[in-house]
Design a protein around this motif. Sequence first.
Motif, PDB file in Angstrom:
ATOM      1  N   ALA A  62       4.757  -2.236  -8.480  1.00 57.30           N
ATOM      2  CA  ALA A  62       4.516  -1.636  -9.794  1.00 57.30           C
ATOM      3  C   ALA A  62       3.036  -1.363 -10.023  1.00 57.30           C
ATOM      4  O   ALA A  62       2.169  -1.816  -9.279  1.00 57.30           O
ATOM      5  CB  ALA A  62       5.056  -2.555 -10.891  1.00 57.30           C
ATOM      6  N   ARG A  63       2.764  -0.589 -11.077  1.00 59.35           N
ATOM      7  CA  ARG A  63       1.416  -0.331 -11.601  1.00 59.35           C
ATOM      8  C   ARG A  63       0.518   0.402 -10.612  1.00 59.35           C
ATOM      9  O   ARG A  63      -0.673   0.138 -10.511  1.00 59.35           O
ATOM     10  CB  ARG A  63       0.762  -1.648 -12.055  1.00 59.35           C
ATOM     11  CG  ARG A  63       1.555  -2.356 -13.155  1.00 59.35           C
ATOM     12  CD  ARG A  63       1.015  -3.738 -13.444  1.00 59.35           C
ATOM     13  NE  ARG A  63       1.196  -4.652 -12.326  1.00 59.35           N
ATOM     14  CZ  ARG A  63       2.331  -5.272 -12.030  1.00 59.35           C
ATOM     15  NH1 ARG A  63       3.399  -5.098 -12.788  1.00 59.35           N
ATOM     16  NH2 ARG A  63       2.401  -6.092 -11.000  1.00 59.35           N
ATOM     17  N   ALA A  64       1.100   1.354  -9.867  1.00 53.42           N
ATOM     18  CA  ALA A  64       0.321   2.159  -8.931  1.00 53.42           C
ATOM     19  C   ALA A  64      -0.102   3.459  -9.608  1.00 53.42           C
ATOM     20  O   ALA A  64       0.742   4.210 -10.093  1.00 53.42           O
ATOM     21  CB  ALA A  64       1.144   2.475  -7.682  1.00 53.42           C
ATOM     22  N   THR A  65      -1.399   3.711  -9.665  1.00 58.18           N
ATOM     23  CA  THR A  65      -1.896   4.981 -10.195  1.00 58.18           C
ATOM     24  C   THR A  65      -1.938   6.006  -9.060  1.00 58.18           C
ATOM     25  O   THR A  65      -1.623   5.705  -7.906  1.00 58.18           O
ATOM     26  CB  THR A  65      -3.304   4.815 -10.783  1.00 58.18           C
ATOM     27  OG1 THR A  65      -4.206   4.449  -9.727  1.00 58.18           O
ATOM     28  CG2 THR A  65      -3.330   3.746 -11.866  1.00 58.18           C
ATOM     29  N   ALA A  66      -2.368   7.226  -9.401  1.00 50.76           N
ATOM     30  CA  ALA A  66      -2.452   8.270  -8.378  1.00 50.76           C
ATOM     31  C   ALA A  66      -3.414   7.890  -7.260  1.00 50.76           C
ATOM     32  O   ALA A  66      -3.269   8.360  -6.122  1.00 50.76           O
ATOM     33  CB  ALA A  66      -2.889   9.585  -9.023  1.00 50.76           C
ATOM     34  N   GLU A  67      -4.394   7.032  -7.570  1.00 49.53           N
ATOM     35  CA  GLU A  67      -5.345   6.602  -6.544  1.00 49.53           C
ATOM     36  C   GLU A  67      -4.708   5.676  -5.510  1.00 49.53           C
ATOM     37  O   GLU A  67      -5.295   5.414  -4.466  1.00 49.53           O
ATOM     38  CB  GLU A  67      -6.541   5.894  -7.200  1.00 49.53           C
ATOM     39  CG  GLU A  67      -7.553   6.817  -7.835  1.00 49.53           C
ATOM     40  CD  GLU A  67      -7.066   7.427  -9.131  1.00 49.53           C
ATOM     41  OE1 GLU A  67      -6.010   6.979  -9.652  1.00 49.53           O
ATOM     42  OE2 GLU A  67      -7.716   8.359  -9.632  1.00 49.53           O
ATOM     43  N   GLN A  68      -3.528   5.156  -5.813  1.00 52.21           N
ATOM     44  CA  GLN A  68      -2.861   4.241  -4.880  1.00 52.21           C
ATOM     45  C   GLN A  68      -1.832   4.991  -4.030  1.00 52.21           C
ATOM     46  O   GLN A  68      -0.725   4.504  -3.778  1.00 52.21           O
ATOM     47  CB  GLN A  68      -2.173   3.100  -5.640  1.00 52.21           C
ATOM     48  CG  GLN A  68      -2.986   2.478  -6.761  1.00 52.21           C
ATOM     49  CD  GLN A  68      -4.365   2.032  -6.330  1.00 52.21           C
ATOM     50  OE1 GLN A  68      -4.566   1.617  -5.200  1.00 52.21           O
ATOM     51  NE2 GLN A  68      -5.329   2.130  -7.228  1.00 52.21           N
ATOM     52  N   ASP A  69      -2.190   6.195  -3.562  1.00 53.72           N
ATOM     53  CA  ASP A  69      -1.247   6.966  -2.755  1.00 53.72           C
ATOM     54  C   ASP A  69      -0.922   6.263  -1.443  1.00 53.72           C
ATOM     55  O   ASP A  69       0.135   6.480  -0.849  1.00 53.72           O
ATOM     56  CB  ASP A  69      -1.785   8.374  -2.490  1.00 53.72           C
ATOM     57  CG  ASP A  69      -3.175   8.374  -1.874  1.00 53.72           C
ATOM     58  OD1 ASP A  69      -3.959   7.466  -2.194  1.00 53.72           O
ATOM     59  OD2 ASP A  69      -3.468   9.285  -1.088  1.00 53.72           O
ATOM     60  N   TRP A  70      -1.816   5.379  -0.980  1.00 53.77           N
ATOM     61  CA  TRP A  70      -1.524   4.589   0.216  1.00 53.77           C
ATOM     62  C   TRP A  70      -0.311   3.699  -0.012  1.00 53.77           C
ATOM     63  O   TRP A  70       0.514   3.509   0.894  1.00 53.77           O
ATOM     64  CB  TRP A  70      -2.740   3.742   0.599  1.00 53.77           C
ATOM     65  CG  TRP A  70      -3.237   2.880  -0.523  1.00 53.77           C
ATOM     66  CD1 TRP A  70      -4.173   3.208  -1.463  1.00 53.77           C
ATOM     67  CD2 TRP A  70      -2.783   1.562  -0.855  1.00 53.77           C
ATOM     68  NE1 TRP A  70      -4.334   2.171  -2.358  1.00 53.77           N
ATOM     69  CE2 TRP A  70      -3.499   1.151  -2.008  1.00 53.77           C
ATOM     70  CE3 TRP A  70      -1.861   0.691  -0.290  1.00 53.77           C
ATOM     71  CZ2 TRP A  70      -3.301  -0.097  -2.607  1.00 53.77           C
ATOM     72  CZ3 TRP A  70      -1.664  -0.553  -0.868  1.00 53.77           C
ATOM     73  CH2 TRP A  70      -2.379  -0.929  -2.023  1.00 53.77           C
ATOM     74  N   ALA A  71      -0.178   3.136  -1.229  1.00 49.52           N
ATOM     75  CA  ALA A  71       0.965   2.283  -1.545  1.00 49.52           C
ATOM     76  C   ALA A  71       2.240   3.112  -1.661  1.00 49.52           C
ATOM     77  O   ALA A  71       3.318   2.689  -1.226  1.00 49.52           O
ATOM     78  CB  ALA A  71       0.704   1.526  -2.845  1.00 49.52           C
ATOM     79  N   VAL A  72       2.118   4.299  -2.261  1.00 49.37           N
ATOM     80  CA  VAL A  72       3.270   5.191  -2.374  1.00 49.37           C
ATOM     81  C   VAL A  72       3.764   5.578  -0.986  1.00 49.37           C
ATOM     82  O   VAL A  72       4.970   5.579  -0.715  1.00 49.37           O
ATOM     83  CB  VAL A  72       2.901   6.441  -3.199  1.00 49.37           C
ATOM     84  CG1 VAL A  72       4.044   7.452  -3.181  1.00 49.37           C
ATOM     85  CG2 VAL A  72       2.567   6.049  -4.635  1.00 49.37           C
ATOM     86  N   ALA A  73       2.832   5.892  -0.077  1.00 50.96           N
ATOM     87  CA  ALA A  73       3.208   6.291   1.276  1.00 50.96           C
ATOM     88  C   ALA A  73       3.957   5.170   2.000  1.00 50.96           C
ATOM     89  O   ALA A  73       4.985   5.406   2.648  1.00 50.96           O
ATOM     90  CB  ALA A  73       1.969   6.704   2.066  1.00 50.96           C
ATOM     91  N   VAL A  74       3.458   3.940   1.879  1.00 50.42           N
ATOM     92  CA  VAL A  74       4.116   2.808   2.541  1.00 50.42           C
ATOM     93  C   VAL A  74       5.502   2.568   1.931  1.00 50.42           C
ATOM     94  O   VAL A  74       6.495   2.378   2.648  1.00 50.42           O
ATOM     95  CB  VAL A  74       3.257   1.533   2.426  1.00 50.42           C
ATOM     96  CG1 VAL A  74       4.032   0.309   2.906  1.00 50.42           C
ATOM     97  CG2 VAL A  74       1.973   1.684   3.226  1.00 50.42           C
ATOM     98  N   GLY A  75       5.588   2.578   0.599  1.00 57.64           N
ATOM     99  CA  GLY A  75       6.860   2.314  -0.063  1.00 57.64           C
ATOM    100  C   GLY A  75       7.917   3.353   0.253  1.00 57.64           C
ATOM    101  O   GLY A  75       9.081   3.020   0.536  1.00 57.64           O
ATOM    102  N   LEU A  76       7.535   4.624   0.218  1.00 60.61           N
ATOM    103  CA  LEU A  76       8.501   5.687   0.520  1.00 60.61           C
ATOM    104  C   LEU A  76       8.942   5.622   1.976  1.00 60.61           C
ATOM    105  O   LEU A  76      10.124   5.831   2.288  1.00 60.61           O
ATOM    106  CB  LEU A  76       7.899   7.048   0.200  1.00 60.61           C
ATOM    107  CG  LEU A  76       7.688   7.359  -1.282  1.00 60.61           C
ATOM    108  CD1 LEU A  76       7.054   8.739  -1.457  1.00 60.61           C
ATOM    109  CD2 LEU A  76       9.004   7.290  -2.063  1.00 60.61           C
ATOM    110  N   ALA A  77       8.010   5.321   2.871  1.00 62.94           N
ATOM    111  CA  ALA A  77       8.377   5.188   4.288  1.00 62.94           C
ATOM    112  C   ALA A  77       9.387   4.060   4.479  1.00 62.94           C
ATOM    113  O   ALA A  77      10.274   4.146   5.335  1.00 62.94           O
ATOM    114  CB  ALA A  77       7.135   4.937   5.134  1.00 62.94           C
ATOM    115  N   GLY A  78       9.257   3.009   3.674  1.00 65.00           N
ATOM    116  CA  GLY A  78      10.164   1.868   3.769  1.00 65.00           C
ATOM    117  C   GLY A  78      11.469   2.039   3.012  1.00 65.00           C
ATOM    118  O   GLY A  78      12.228   1.072   2.883  1.00 65.00           O
ATOM    119  N   GLY A  79      11.738   3.248   2.510  1.00 67.81           N
ATOM    120  CA  GLY A  79      13.026   3.524   1.888  1.00 67.81           C
ATOM    121  C   GLY A  79      13.122   3.226   0.409  1.00 67.81           C
ATOM    122  O   GLY A  79      14.214   3.261  -0.163  1.00 67.81           O
TER     123      GLY A  79
END
Length: 292
Positions: free
Chosen positions: A248-265
Amino acid sequence: MLLRPVRDSASDAAAVREVSTAAFAALDRSLGEEPGEPTPAAVAVSDIRTRHLAGTDPGGCWLAEEDGRPIGAALALRREGLWGLSLFCVVPEAQGKGVGRLLLDHAVAYGRGCLRGIVASSPDPRAARRYQAAGFKLHPTMELIGQVDRAALPDPGGIPVHLGDASHLALLDSVDRRARGGAHGPDHPVLLRTCDELLLVDTLTGSGYCYRREGRIVLLAATSRRLASRLLIEALARVPAGTEVRIARATAEQDWAVAVGLAGGLTLRNRGYLALRGMRPPAPYLPSSAYL
C-alpha cells in the motif's frame, strides 16, 4: 464535547480502537466494500501503536469524548524535524460537527516548527480536503493486492538479503534519514516486536530494509531503487502460500514497487493519498501507516 490527551493505558487504547473501527467500517461501506472483522493480532498491533505514541508523543495524541463516549481520535508524532499523522478518525454520527477540525488542529499544532510533514490519507474525500486546507499537497497512491505468483517474480539479481534485529537500529535510522529526512528512532523497536520479519540489505553501494507482517509490506526504505526492488522481491517470496498480499501507499515515484507487484501477479488499484508538506514523495520508500 471534551478533548483530552490520550493516555498510555489499555482503556484509552481500546477507546481509540473503538473510534477507528467504527469510522473505517463506515468508510468501507461508503466505498461499496464490506468491512472486515479485526483479527486478535490486528487488535494487539493497534493497541500497541496507540500506547507507544501516547508515551513518546503525548502532545500529539488527542481523544474527543461526548458524555463519556469516545467519538474521535488523532495520533501525531515528531521525529527529527518530521511531523506525521498516524491516525485521524471520527465516528460517523459525530462527523460534520467540527470534531474532526478540532482534533486535526491540535494534532497539526504539535508539529509546529517541523520542516516536513507526512500523512497517509484514506480515500475519504473529507479527510483529503482537510489535509489540503492545512497546507499539504496530495499525491494519489496505489496499492497492489492478491496472492503472489512466486515463479513470476523478477530475478533478484544476486544481492544478498539478511534478517535484521535490534543490533541494526543505527543502520535503519541512517537509511530513514536518507529516504525521508528523519529517523524513525523509537518506532523501530516497536516495529520489530509487531512484525514477522525485518529484511536487510547492506552493500558497498547502499543499504535498505523492509518490515513484513504476514502478507503486508509494513514499511520499506532503501537508498536506491535497485535495493528497494530486491527487498520487495524477497519479502513477497517469503509470504506464506495462500496468504493475501497487500502493498500500500505507493505514489507514482514508486514505479519500481508497481513493477515488482504486477510481475508477481498482484492487482493494482488507486487507493487514498500521501499528503506531504515541505517534502517530495520519499523514494524509494513505502511508508508505514502507523509511523509513516
